[in-house]
Design a protein around this motif. Sequence first.
Motif, short mmCIF file in Angstrom:
data_model
loop_
_atom_site.label_atom_id
_atom_site.label_comp_id
_atom_site.label_asym_id
_atom_site.label_seq_id
_atom_site.Cartn_x
_atom_site.Cartn_y
_atom_site.Cartn_z
N PRO A 100 6.28 -12.92 -7.67
CA PRO A 100 5.12 -13.79 -7.41
C PRO A 100 4.31 -13.39 -6.19
CG PRO A 100 7.14 -15.07 -7.74
CD PRO A 100 7.55 -13.65 -7.58
N LEU A 101 4.77 -12.38 -5.45
CA LEU A 101 4.05 -11.94 -4.25
C LEU A 101 2.79 -11.15 -4.58
CD1 LEU A 101 7.05 -10.86 -1.99
CD2 LEU A 101 5.79 -13.02 -1.95
N ASN A 110 -3.54 -6.06 -7.22
CA ASN A 110 -3.18 -4.88 -6.45
C ASN A 110 -2.92 -5.16 -4.98
OD1 ASN A 110 -5.80 -5.48 -5.77
ND2 ASN A 110 -6.64 -3.46 -6.22
N TRP A 111 -2.74 -6.44 -4.63
CA TRP A 111 -2.41 -6.82 -3.25
C TRP A 111 -1.04 -7.45 -3.21
CZ3 TRP A 111 -5.52 -6.08 1.11
CH2 TRP A 111 -6.80 -5.58 0.85
N ILE A 117 0.60 -11.51 6.15
CA ILE A 117 -0.37 -10.44 5.96
C ILE A 117 -0.46 -10.08 4.49
CG2 ILE A 117 1.30 -8.57 6.24
CD1 ILE A 117 -0.83 -6.98 7.73
N ARG A 118 -1.62 -9.59 4.08
CA ARG A 118 -1.82 -9.07 2.73
C ARG A 118 -2.08 -7.57 2.84
NH1 ARG A 118 -6.12 -13.64 0.65
NH2 ARG A 118 -4.64 -15.38 0.43
N SER A 355 -7.42 -1.22 4.84
CA SER A 355 -6.32 -0.44 4.26
C SER A 355 -6.69 1.02 4.10
CB SER A 355 -5.92 -1.04 2.90
OG SER A 355 -5.39 -2.33 3.05
N SER A 356 -7.89 1.29 3.58
CA SER A 356 -8.30 2.68 3.37
C SER A 356 -8.47 3.40 4.70
CB SER A 356 -9.60 2.74 2.55
OG SER A 356 -10.65 2.10 3.25
N MET A 357 -9.03 2.72 5.71
CA MET A 357 -9.19 3.36 7.02
C MET A 357 -7.84 3.67 7.64
SD MET A 357 -11.00 2.04 10.55
CE MET A 357 -12.69 2.12 9.99
N MET A 358 -6.89 2.74 7.50
CA MET A 358 -5.57 2.95 8.07
C MET A 358 -4.89 4.16 7.44
SD MET A 358 -2.44 0.19 8.42
CE MET A 358 -3.59 -1.00 9.11
#
Length: 385
Positions: A100-101, A110-111, A117-118, A355-358
């Motif tokens: 369920p997460l 997709n999260w 945090i997500r 997310s993409s920058m990280m």
Amino acid sequence: MTASALTRPGERERLPVKISQLDWRLVGLLCIVAFVGTAMLYSVAGGSWQPWAMNHAIRFGLLLVVMLGLAMLHPKWWFRAAYPLYGVLLLFVLMIEFTPLGYVAGGARNWLNLGFIRIQPAEFMKLGLVLALARWYHSHTAQEARWSWKLLIPTGMIAVPFLLVAKQPDLGSAMVIGLTGAAIMFFAGLSWRVIAAGAAAAVAVIPPFVMFGMHDYQRNRVLTLFNPEFDPSGAGYNIIQSKIALGSGGLLGKGYGLGSQSQLEFLPERQTDFIFSTVAEEFGFLGSFGVLACYIAIILIALRIASLAHSHFGRLAAAGMIAFFAVFVLVNGAMVMGLAPVVGVPMPLLSYGGSSMMTVMFGFGLILSTRVHRYAELPKGNSLI
């Protein structure tokens, strides 16, 4: 003889020496692209730091420090983390599907919602995949990398996350995972016959996959690519508006903050997927060419760094990181020009997105680590666990 060659091995581990070995050209180019991204996010918000530009700048500043810190890590730590990181990230992707997460956003599950945090595991999966593949190839011979039944192992390492992410459905991330994995197999020395057979198989599989394996909205995006005017207010809207923005900029652009497509909000997702269209509209062909020139310089410098690494792991890991960065640039550029379907792939460091920058900054931390520790040798096999 270079100064680095004259430096004794023990002295190379000192922090001041490591800092001097950083490729500051690469760091500077990354800062330039992030600065342009911040400026464009300020523009598309109507001349406001909120809600995108300030966050973008702060994230980059923090991640720049993290990237430089990661560059100081010896490659043995990246080597040790490769398989565990891949396993944890694959578990996160599985948790999205089977617990369920999993969190739905933008029409895709997709999260991963961890409460405090997500996160989007598919983004970090690219980093884990590169490290795991580099470690696998480091422990195998050139002949095994060229053609062997053992290639089923790296193929499976690529296929499992690819299929799981595609099922979410997140076609853009799945495409980046697949292309990045294929690039690493190519860099590792995969036989040209296998490459040709794989390319032929892909060409044969794509049409039935588009017709029967995609969701309706995904199929419409692909088919609309060939005739966006067929549904100008629906599936073709994004591509049409992006082309208008690209074309209306002309040679020198309309001027900073004066792009009608972005300022009047005709351009969809102007802060993420189509930020490059805004660059072209406001700064024209010369401005967009300048941004692409920065990307090309980043890729060439990083490939040079990869080629100088003494360890096979370092070469493949750095080459893999720059491969997924290049895939980002190529897919997003083709997408906004109407040469590829809209699949939600951002333009690295230019588009808004944490997310993409990280992932990109972690990747360049590894590339810079390869530059700093280019003389480091790693043992074959699995002695570093």
